[in-house]
Design a protein around this motif. Structure first.
Motif, PDB file in Angstrom:
ATOM      1  N   UNK A  86      11.234  40.621  39.459  1.00 23.15           N
ATOM      2  CA  UNK A  86      11.304  40.418  37.876  1.00 23.15           C
ATOM      3  C   UNK A  86      10.006  40.771  37.316  1.00 23.15           C
ATOM      4  N   UNK A  87       8.755  40.301  38.116  1.00 23.88           N
ATOM      5  CA  UNK A  87       7.495  40.687  37.472  1.00 23.88           C
ATOM      6  C   UNK A  87       6.991  41.765  37.832  1.00 23.88           C
ATOM      7  N   UNK A  88       7.401  42.587  38.829  1.00 29.82           N
ATOM      8  CA  UNK A  88       7.239  44.126  39.206  1.00 29.82           C
ATOM      9  C   UNK A  88       7.810  44.909  37.938  1.00 29.82           C
ATOM     10  N   UNK A  89       9.116  44.412  37.722  1.00 28.01           N
ATOM     11  CA  UNK A  89       9.941  45.307  36.595  1.00 28.01           C
ATOM     12  C   UNK A  89       9.391  44.959  35.265  1.00 28.01           C
ATOM     13  N   UNK A  90       8.917  43.816  34.876  1.00 26.67           N
ATOM     14  CA  UNK A  90       8.335  43.324  33.634  1.00 26.67           C
ATOM     15  C   UNK A  90       7.044  44.424  33.525  1.00 26.67           C
ATOM     16  N   UNK A  91       6.089  44.417  34.577  1.00 26.68           N
ATOM     17  CA  UNK A  91       4.972  45.037  34.558  1.00 26.68           C
ATOM     18  C   UNK A  91       5.235  46.601  34.173  1.00 26.68           C
TER      19      UNK A  91
END
Length: 188
Positions: A86-91
């Protein structure tokens, strides 16, 4: 009574007498109530599958806690993986959305207009290498031409596109940063 019926009766008894305790155990260890229900369901699924290995009744609750503990560990590992993803996608989304797409409209229109003025084979070659990220030899395969011909045509097409768009940042028609994606280095 058949052994299948005895087996089912024992499992029903194990389930009924241990469900509340396992649900409380799991609820205290997860953030969402629905996750606790999933953990308990998975725990009893393991118990059902391994019903031949179930310990005696006086030891069953401890065995179920051990199973639930391993199910929780898997749940938490999965949650950590989901959070990292999720963090990678948000970035990635932030990187794409952070600029105002409306500010690029005039440049995009200018590039599209210049591309439209190129011959179809040159336009496709530029789009394959710049937008699709293909190396010239890969674009050559797509277009059914030799790698040498693709490199030559690409060089000429880029020069023509620069003429059409404009090279001087102080002259009208210049479009900065629209087609400036780095063309991949061709491996030989």
């Amino acid at each position: 009574m058949s052994s299948g019926t005895e087996h089912e009766q024992r499992f029903r008894h194990v389930y009924a007498s241990n469900f509340p305790a396992l649900l409380a155990y799991a609820s205290r260890r997860v953030d969402q109530h629905a996750d606790a229900s999933d953990v308990v369901a998975e725990t009893f699924l393991v118990a059902w599958r391994r019903s031949g290995d179930l310990p005696p009744d006086d030891e069953i609750r401890l065995w179920l806690y051990g199973v639930a503990r391993r199910v929780l560990a898997n749940h938490h590992r999965g949650g950590t993986r989901r959070e990292r993803l999720g963090e990678r996608l948000r970035q990635r989304i932030t990187a794409v959305v952070s600029r105002d797409p409306a500010s690029e409209v005039p440049q995009r229109l200018a590039v599209r207009a210049a591309l439209a003025r190129l011959d179809e084979p040159d336009r496709e070659l530029i789009m394959l290498t710049t937008w699709e990220g293909l190396q010239p030899r890969e674009a050559a395969d797509v277009l059914g031409i030799s790698a040498g011909a693709a490199r030559t045509r690409l060089s000429r097409a880029r020069a023509r596109l620069r003429e059409l768009i404009g090279d001087d940042p102080y002259v009208d028609g210049h479009v900065r940063d629209v087609l400036t994606t780095t063309a991949p280095k061709e491996e030989r």
